[in-house]
Design an enzyme around this catalytic site. Structure first.
Site, PDB file in Angstrom:
ATOM      1  CG  ASP A  27       1.583  36.823  -5.655  1.00 49.80           C
ATOM      2  OD1 ASP A  27       1.612  35.678  -6.140  1.00 49.80           O
ATOM      3  OD2 ASP A  27       0.745  37.191  -4.818  1.00 49.80           O
ATOM      4  CE  LYS A  67      -0.087  28.088  -2.476  1.00 51.44           C
ATOM      5  NZ  LYS A  67      -0.777  28.878  -3.528  1.00 51.44           N
ATOM      6  NE  ARG A 116      -3.183   0.562  -0.730  1.00 52.01           N
ATOM      7  CZ  ARG A 116      -3.541   0.652  -1.996  1.00 52.01           C
ATOM      8  NH1 ARG A 116      -3.266   1.749  -2.692  1.00 52.01           N
ATOM      9  NH2 ARG A 116      -4.160  -0.361  -2.593  1.00 52.01           N
ATOM     10  CD  GLU A 127       3.460  38.025  -2.263  1.00 54.81           C
ATOM     11  OE1 GLU A 127       3.403  36.800  -2.288  1.00 54.81           O
ATOM     12  OE2 GLU A 127       2.661  38.738  -1.616  1.00 54.81           O
ATOM     13  CE  LYS A 131       3.403  33.882   0.154  1.00 51.52           C
ATOM     14  NZ  LYS A 131       3.562  33.980  -1.320  1.00 51.52           N
TER      15      LYS A 131
END
Length: 285
Positions: free
Chosen positions: A224, A137, A102, A202, A169
Site C-alpha cells: 500500500d 468504495k 428512472r 496490508e 489493514k
C-alpha cells in the site's frame, strides 16, 4: 466473492428497494394522464461514447415491474457504443415503462461509466500479467451493480464485503498490537468459528513485508502506497510465497509502471468512486 445465488439476491434487493423508493403509493404523473390499457414502445438511446453496461440488469428491472414487458436487445453488455446508438427497445404497458424508466437509466448510466473506466485501465494492463481489481468504495445500496460493471469492463472483483474475506489493514494491525498478533488472532478466529476465508494483509513498508512473510497462511499481501522502487523490492522479497497487490492513489498515468513492478493485482477505488455517468435516455418511439 460471494456466491452467484447471493449475488442475484443482492440485485433483487437493489431493484425492490429502488422501486419502493421511487414509486411510493403510485406514479401519479402517469396515472393522471395515461390510460391503464395504453401500450407503447421506447428505445434506450446513447448520447455519449464508451462501454455499455446494465443491459441485463435493465431486463431484470423491467421484468420486476411488469413481466409482460418485452425487451428487444440490439447491443449487449460490454460492447463499445457511440452517440446515436440504440441499445434496446422495450414495449408493452406505457405505465409500466414509465415506472421502470428512472431506475433503468440511473443504473445503466452509472454502470456504463464504471465499465468504461475499467476497460480503459484493463487495456493499459493487457500486455502485462497484472489484473485490475475494484474495492469496497462503492455507492451504498448499489454495490452489486457496480461490481458487476467492473467485470463487464474487463476487471476483477475484490472481496464483496466485510464477510467474505479477511483483510487486515493498518487499523486492524495497530489495534491488534502488530502484524504477527493480528495474523495469529485471525487464524485462531477462523479455526474456532469454522470459517474458510482468505487472508490479505496490508504492508506500509518493507519491514512489514518481511514480518508478514514470517507468518504462514497469508493469501495476498497488499503493498500500500509504495513507490516504484520499493514495490519492485517488495515483489522480489515475496517471491512466490503469496500473491501481491498494489494500491494507493494509482491512476491511469502510473498503473502501467506499478504493473511492471511485477504485482499480480492493482486495486483502484477510482473505478467506482470517481466516474461521470454516461449520458443515456429512454425515448418513446
Amino acid at each position: 466473492m460471494i456466491s452467484e445465488i447471493q449475488f442475484q439476491n443482492e440485485l433483487q434487493l437493489i431493484i425492490q428497494n429502488a422501486i419502493r423508493e421511487d414509486l411510493g403509493d403510485g406514479d401519479h404523473s402517469s396515472l393522471a394522464c395515461i390510460p391503464e390499457s395504453a401500450e407503447g414502445k421506447a428505445k434506450l438511446l446513447v448520447k455519449d461514447s464508451g462501454i455499455i453496461a446494465g443491459v441485463a440488469f435493465a431486463k431484470m428491472i423491467f421484468n420486476f415491474v411488469d413481466s409482460n414487458l418485452v425487451v428487444e436487445t440490439l447491443i449487449q453488455d460490454g460492447a463499445s457504443v457511440a452517440f446515436g446508438d440504440v441499445v434496446f427497445y422495450v414495449s408493452g404497458s406505457s405505465q409500466s415503462i414509465l415506472k421502470a424508466e428512472r431506475l433503468v437509466l440511473n443504473s445503466m448510466q452509472r454502470m456504463s461509466a464504471i465499465a468504461t473506466k475499467t476497460k480503459k485501465y484493463a487495456d493499459i494492463l493487457k500486455e502485462t500479467n497484472t489484473k485490475i481489481l475494484d474495492t469496497r468504495k462503492t455507492t451504498p445500496g448499489f454495490r452489486a451493480c457496480e461490481k458487476w460493471a467492473v467485470t463487464i469492463g474487463g476487471g476483477e472483483n475484490h472481496r464483496f464485503a466485510l464477510y467474505d474475506m479477511i483483510m487486515l489493514k493498518d487499523n486492524h494491525i495497530d489495534f491488534a498490537g502488530g502484524i504477527t498478533n493480528a495474523i495469529i488472532k485471525t487464524k485462531e478466529y477462523l479455526k474456532s468459528n469454522n470459517k474458510d476465508l482468505k487472508i490479505i494483509v496490508e504492508a506500509r513498508n518493507l519491514n512489514e513485508i518481511k514480518e508478514i512473510l514470517q507468518n504462514e497462511g497469508v493469501f495476498r499481501i497488499l503493498i500500500d502506497n509504495f513507490n516504484f522502487e520499493d514495490t519492485k523490492t517488495a515483489v522480489e522479497l515475496i517471491g512466490g510465497q503469496c500473491l501481491t497487490e498494489s494500491s494507493g492513489n494509482i491512476n491511469e498515468n502510473t498503473i502501467l509502471d506499478y504493473a511492471n513492478c511485477g504485482v499480480n493485482y492493482i486495486s483502484s477505488g477510482a473505478l467506482t468512486h470517481s466516474v461521470y455517468n454516461m449520458d443515456l435516455s429512454l425515448k418513446a418511439v
